[in-house]
Design a protein around this motif. Structure first.
Motif, PDB file in Angstrom:
ATOM      1  N   ASP A 114       0.835  -1.195   0.000  1.00  0.00           N
ATOM      2  CA  ASP A 114       0.000   0.000   0.000  1.00  0.00           C
ATOM      3  C   ASP A 114       0.875   1.252   0.000  1.00  0.00           C
ATOM      4  N   PRO A 115       0.305   2.401  -0.403  1.00  0.00           N
ATOM      5  CA  PRO A 115       1.061   3.648  -0.299  1.00  0.00           C
ATOM      6  C   PRO A 115       1.425   3.941   1.159  1.00  0.00           C
ATOM      7  N   VAL A 116       2.525   4.643   1.340  1.00  0.00           N
ATOM      8  CA  VAL A 116       2.952   5.072   2.659  1.00  0.00           C
ATOM      9  C   VAL A 116       2.393   6.472   2.897  1.00  0.00           C
ATOM     10  N   HIS A 117       1.661   6.630   3.984  1.00  0.00           N
ATOM     11  CA  HIS A 117       1.047   7.911   4.314  1.00  0.00           C
ATOM     12  C   HIS A 117       1.947   8.631   5.319  1.00  0.00           C
ATOM     13  N   LEU A 118       2.563   9.710   4.845  1.00  0.00           N
ATOM     14  CA  LEU A 118       3.532  10.476   5.623  1.00  0.00           C
ATOM     15  C   LEU A 118       2.998  11.882   5.836  1.00  0.00           C
ATOM     16  N   ALA A 119       3.234  12.448   7.018  1.00  0.00           N
ATOM     17  CA  ALA A 119       2.764  13.807   7.310  1.00  0.00           C
ATOM     18  C   ALA A 119       3.836  14.565   8.082  1.00  0.00           C
ATOM     19  N   GLY A 120       3.821  15.885   7.932  1.00  0.00           N
ATOM     20  CA  GLY A 120       4.787  16.709   8.648  1.00  0.00           C
ATOM     21  C   GLY A 120       4.587  18.180   8.325  1.00  0.00           C
ATOM     22  N   PRO A 121       5.424  19.052   8.910  1.00  0.00           N
ATOM     23  CA  PRO A 121       5.323  20.489   8.637  1.00  0.00           C
ATOM     24  C   PRO A 121       5.694  20.785   7.194  1.00  0.00           C
ATOM     25  N   ALA A 122       4.957  21.705   6.566  1.00  0.00           N
ATOM     26  CA  ALA A 122       5.104  21.955   5.132  1.00  0.00           C
ATOM     27  C   ALA A 122       6.525  22.342   4.749  1.00  0.00           C
ATOM     28  N   GLU A 123       7.160  23.222   5.539  1.00  0.00           N
ATOM     29  CA  GLU A 123       8.463  23.732   5.156  1.00  0.00           C
ATOM     30  C   GLU A 123       9.517  22.623   5.132  1.00  0.00           C
ATOM     31  N   LEU A 124       9.553  21.806   6.170  1.00  0.00           N
ATOM     32  CA  LEU A 124      10.542  20.729   6.232  1.00  0.00           C
ATOM     33  C   LEU A 124      10.247  19.668   5.184  1.00  0.00           C
ATOM     34  N   THR A 146       0.879  14.523   3.531  1.00  0.00           N
ATOM     35  CA  THR A 146      -0.018  15.529   4.101  1.00  0.00           C
ATOM     36  C   THR A 146       0.814  16.499   4.926  1.00  0.00           C
ATOM     37  N   MET A 147       0.478  17.779   4.843  1.00  0.00           N
ATOM     38  CA  MET A 147       1.213  18.793   5.592  1.00  0.00           C
ATOM     39  C   MET A 147       0.265  19.544   6.518  1.00  0.00           C
ATOM     40  N   GLY A 148       0.746  19.893   7.695  1.00  0.00           N
ATOM     41  CA  GLY A 148      -0.116  20.576   8.647  1.00  0.00           C
ATOM     42  C   GLY A 148       0.582  20.796   9.972  1.00  0.00           C
ATOM     43  N   LEU A 149      -0.225  21.136  10.994  1.00  0.00           N
ATOM     44  CA  LEU A 149       0.288  21.396  12.331  1.00  0.00           C
ATOM     45  C   LEU A 149       0.479  20.084  13.086  1.00  0.00           C
ATOM     46  N   THR A 150       1.474  20.055  13.943  1.00  0.00           N
ATOM     47  CA  THR A 150       1.875  18.808  14.598  1.00  0.00           C
ATOM     48  C   THR A 150       0.746  18.169  15.399  1.00  0.00           C
ATOM     49  N   ASP A 151       0.025  18.948  16.208  1.00  0.00           N
ATOM     50  CA  ASP A 151      -1.036  18.369  17.037  1.00  0.00           C
ATOM     51  C   ASP A 151      -2.071  17.634  16.193  1.00  0.00           C
ATOM     52  N   GLU A 152      -2.497  18.257  15.100  1.00  0.00           N
ATOM     53  CA  GLU A 152      -3.500  17.647  14.236  1.00  0.00           C
ATOM     54  C   GLU A 152      -2.949  16.396  13.554  1.00  0.00           C
ATOM     55  N   LEU A 153      -1.695  16.448  13.136  1.00  0.00           N
ATOM     56  CA  LEU A 153      -1.097  15.302  12.458  1.00  0.00           C
ATOM     57  C   LEU A 153      -0.917  14.121  13.411  1.00  0.00           C
ATOM     58  N   LEU A 154      -0.557  14.388  14.656  1.00  0.00           N
ATOM     59  CA  LEU A 154      -0.410  13.304  15.628  1.00  0.00           C
ATOM     60  C   LEU A 154      -1.759  12.665  15.942  1.00  0.00           C
ATOM     61  N   ASP A 155      -2.818  13.474  15.980  1.00  0.00           N
ATOM     62  CA  ASP A 155      -4.161  12.903  16.145  1.00  0.00           C
ATOM     63  C   ASP A 155      -4.480  11.974  14.978  1.00  0.00           C
ATOM     64  N   GLY A 156      -4.089  12.378  13.779  1.00  0.00           N
ATOM     65  CA  GLY A 156      -4.304  11.531  12.615  1.00  0.00           C
ATOM     66  C   GLY A 156      -3.491  10.257  12.668  1.00  0.00           C
ATOM     67  N   LEU A 157      -2.290  10.331  13.222  1.00  0.00           N
ATOM     68  CA  LEU A 157      -1.469   9.130  13.374  1.00  0.00           C
ATOM     69  C   LEU A 157      -2.119   8.159  14.347  1.00  0.00           C
ATOM     70  N   ARG A 158      -2.622   8.687  15.469  1.00  0.00           N
ATOM     71  CA  ARG A 158      -3.305   7.824  16.438  1.00  0.00           C
ATOM     72  C   ARG A 158      -4.550   7.187  15.827  1.00  0.00           C
ATOM     73  N   GLY A 159      -5.217   7.931  14.966  1.00  0.00           N
ATOM     74  CA  GLY A 159      -6.443   7.427  14.360  1.00  0.00           C
ATOM     75  C   GLY A 159      -6.226   6.555  13.144  1.00  0.00           C
ATOM     76  N   GLY A 160      -4.978   6.324  12.746  1.00  0.00           N
ATOM     77  CA  GLY A 160      -4.707   5.428  11.638  1.00  0.00           C
ATOM     78  C   GLY A 160      -4.678   6.082  10.275  1.00  0.00           C
ATOM     79  N   ARG A 161      -4.738   7.426  10.197  1.00  0.00           N
ATOM     80  CA  ARG A 161      -4.703   8.101   8.900  1.00  0.00           C
ATOM     81  C   ARG A 161      -3.302   8.124   8.306  1.00  0.00           C
ATOM     82  N   PHE A 162      -2.279   8.118   9.166  1.00  0.00           N
ATOM     83  CA  PHE A 162      -0.902   8.207   8.703  1.00  0.00           C
ATOM     84  C   PHE A 162      -0.094   7.025   9.222  1.00  0.00           C
ATOM     85  N   ASP A 163       0.973   6.708   8.484  1.00  0.00           N
ATOM     86  CA  ASP A 163       1.924   5.689   8.933  1.00  0.00           C
ATOM     87  C   ASP A 163       3.074   6.320   9.716  1.00  0.00           C
TER      88      ASP A 163
END
Length: 321
Positions: A114-124, A146-163
């Motif tokens: 499957d695709p790898v779902h990665l998230a982090g701050p846009a600039e980095l 996916t790019m965004g703010l850390t708190d929101e991205l970590l919630d997505g990681l806990r919820g299974g949206r990101f690897d």
């Protein structure tokens, strides 16, 4: 107490009034582990493809079998008890191994990961992460970023949206695991014109007093990076309001280079501008503020081998950032 069999022999440790407890249901343990890792019944339900009431019922059934409370139900999620933490340690490895066999049993045919779902701050992500991961596409790795703010991205990681999530803050608790990725150093910068007006030598001599009245450029109204710099370097609280805000540090960099004012930026983001002289450091403290970034993922062995490829590539490349 010894229980007497019909032939008169005894079995030590088994009470006639307390029959052995039935084995725990694997589906209940799987649901429990999903709640423990995701931090909420709702997130676990999404991960498992179940309804939230079903997850709640299964966890309560497991609690009844164990005779112990596993989670404290709170408005923002489920907080594991010490009993739950101990149980998670015992069952995580076996359940992960069983899940891997169930997904791709030894007789199963090979399928494309499957695709790898990665998230982090846009600039980095845009300036460092994507160039580092680009060679993996030639190995068949598919990335969804996916790019965004850390708190929101970590919630997505806990919820299974990101690897995987690149976090700008240190993680607390046990629902996620993280390893240090890279340190970013912050530098106070201005355009050459503003640097001449202010005078770096004045900043070195007078500190924050030399910067009063100078327009500040930031990515948020509360000036989080600048406030930290002021306190760490000058020992003062920054109370000024920004003259310009733009929710992307690359935009902040462009505005400062164009003469909008001064700002504090990660050094990695303005290396070229500093080398070219389009941005000028106003101060070079011996102990500049540094923030550590972390690579976070949910505990357990990833079922997708490409997640490990992406993870290892980031850990290999990050020291050069």
């Amino acid at each position: 107490m010894a229980h007497r069999n019909s032939d008169g022999t005894g079995v030590e440790g088994v009470s006639a009034s307390q029959p052995p407890r039935a084995p725990l249901d694997l589906s209940l343990l799987r649901t429990f582990l999903a709640v423990h890792r995701s931090g909420s019944f709702t997130a676990a339900a999404r991960l498992l493809g179940l309804s939230q009431p079903t997850v709640t019922t299964q966890v309560r059934s497991l609690e009844q079998q164990l005779g112990r409370e596993l989670f404290e139900r709170r408005p923002r999620g489920a907080v594991p008890t010490s009993v739950a933490d101990e149980l998670a340690i015992q069952v995580a490895g076996p359940l992960d191994a069983l899940a891997a066999v169930a997904d791709r049993g030894p007789l199963a045919t090979e399928r494309t990961p499957d695709p790898v779902h990665l998230a982090g701050p846009a600039e980095l992500v845009c300036t460092r992460v994507l160039p580092a991961l680009a060679p993996l596409t030639d190995q068949g790795v598919r990335l969804r970023v996916t790019m965004g703010l850390t708190d929101e991205l970590l919630d997505g990681l806990r919820g299974g949206r990101f690897d995987l999530v690149i976090s700008t803050m240190r993680l607390r608790g046990r629902t996620l695991s993280a390893v240090p990725l890279a340190d970013e150093e912050f530098v106070l910068v201005a355009s050459p014109a503003w640097a001449r007006r202010i005078g770096p030598e004045r900043v070195a001599a007078d500190g924050a007093a030399a910067l009063r009245g100078v327009p500040l450029v930031a990515y948020a109204d509360d000036l989080p990076i600048a406030r930290r710099y002021w306190w760490h370097v000058f020992g003062e609280r920054l109370t000024a309001r920004p003259a310009l805000t733009v929710p992307d540090l690359r935009g902040v960099r462009s505005a400062v280079a164009a003469g909008a004012g001064i700002s504090v930026l990660p050094r990695y983001l303005c290396l070229e501008e500093l080398a070219a002289g389009t941005l000028v450091p106003l101060l070079l403290p011996e102990d500049p503020p540094i923030n550590t970034g972390y690579l976070a993922q949910r505990p357990g062995t990833p079922r997708n081998p490409h997640v490990l490829l992406v993870r290892d590539r980031l850990l290999q490349a990050a020291p050069s950032w």
